[in-house]
Enzyme design. Sequence first.
Site, PDB file in Angstrom:
ATOM      1  N   CYS A 111      35.880   5.439  16.484  1.00 61.97           N
ATOM      2  CA  CYS A 111      35.083   6.647  16.219  1.00 61.97           C
ATOM      3  C   CYS A 111      35.376   7.271  14.861  1.00 61.97           C
ATOM      4  CB  CYS A 111      35.302   7.670  17.324  1.00 61.97           C
ATOM      5  SG  CYS A 111      34.950   6.998  18.947  1.00 61.97           S
ATOM      6  N   HIS A 248      33.093  14.424  14.825  1.00 57.75           N
ATOM      7  CA  HIS A 248      32.696  13.327  15.710  1.00 57.75           C
ATOM      8  C   HIS A 248      32.206  13.937  17.018  1.00 57.75           C
ATOM      9  CE1 HIS A 248      32.623   9.978  18.288  1.00 57.75           C
ATOM     10  NE2 HIS A 248      33.777  10.207  18.869  1.00 57.75           N
ATOM     11  N   ASN A 278      28.218  10.239  22.998  1.00 62.60           N
ATOM     12  CA  ASN A 278      29.217   9.811  22.021  1.00 62.60           C
ATOM     13  C   ASN A 278      28.818   8.433  21.484  1.00 62.60           C
ATOM     14  OD1 ASN A 278      31.471   8.696  20.777  1.00 62.60           O
ATOM     15  ND2 ASN A 278      32.927   9.411  22.306  1.00 62.60           N
TER      16      ASN A 278
END
Length: 321
Positions: A111, A248, A278
């Site tokens: 990520c 993020h 996500n």
Amino acid sequence: MAVRIIGTGSSLPGNIVDNRALSRFVDTSDEWIRERTGIGERHISTGETVVSLSAEACERALENAGRDAGEVELLLVATCSPERNIPCAACQVQSRIGAGKAVAFDLNAACSGFLFALHTACAYVEAGMYANALVAGGEVLSKLVDWTDRGTCILFGDGAGAVYVEKADRGGILGYVQHSDGARGNVLTCDTRGLKNPYADFSLETAYIQMDGREVFSFAMRTVPAGILEVLEKTRIPKEDIDLFLLHQANQRIIDGIARRLNVDPGRFPSNVSRVGNMSSASIPVLLDELNRKGALKEGMKLALSGFGAGLTYGACVMEW
Ligand code: UT7
């Protein structure tokens, strides 16, 4: 010399899956998912790949920048879910978009991948090795998710975002920091197919994302504010001068918690996690593109970007738009 984002682009699969649809295959509910994560729906591939999504995002970033693929000198794709081990996704994107002059390779920092790739591109451009770069974050996490595991399958989505950067005289990326903590990597993993050859058989039956959600949550709550404060100190910019904090997009609770820890108005933390979930390395560039296209980013604005995830890894940068 500064390095500046000149154009942004993104691409999401057409198939949108809401929480109620997930509750048909796993024991969950719209209420639980919204309350614990803020996620309402996500885009899930029905055939789109990391390469097709990243290529489309790159083409849109070039169009937004008013630049031609033939001018691109460096092409980086951040991904932890490529379709192929070789060739890398970036070489496949290069071929699709016609960026024949670019050197192309992938970077995997989960990520944090897009941010680490952006910093890598900056370092190359600042060193004078390349004059510009296309940097994409693309993921099809739906193929790494165990669709019977309610603890993970509700979180992730598929998509890609990209930015085109060039050297500039002023503004642009003002500073960045990045960190890795491999000793704690086991809290978020996804294995490959294992070792199987004439001399050994450690083949694995499954290769799905495994996560200790609480550990990842507390890791994010500790490291993201620390990373942001570190880059602000490095660039000598007070947090009051940052117009927007682009994190993020893992979970709305994490984003709100970080705003509280930094003692910054949550209104300065734009979010799209409710609509896209996500998307790992695609999260930050997709959010950046959405904000850019709706005119929310004005010249001279100061942005702080921060990523965190498997590795464990985290990083942050500050830029003047
Ligand atoms: O890019 C980084 C990626 N990772 C993350 O961002 C993850 C960060 N962590 C989190 O966001 C949270 O830890 C989760 C949202 C993943 C989980 O929330 P939690 O408050 O930490 O829940 P938990 O894992 O402690 O589970 C609490 C309960 C458990 O039931 P019992 O044992 O108390 O009966 C779980 O089995 O919630 C249950 N549960 C669910 N219930 C309904 C877990 N997933 C679900 C679900 N629906 N989808």
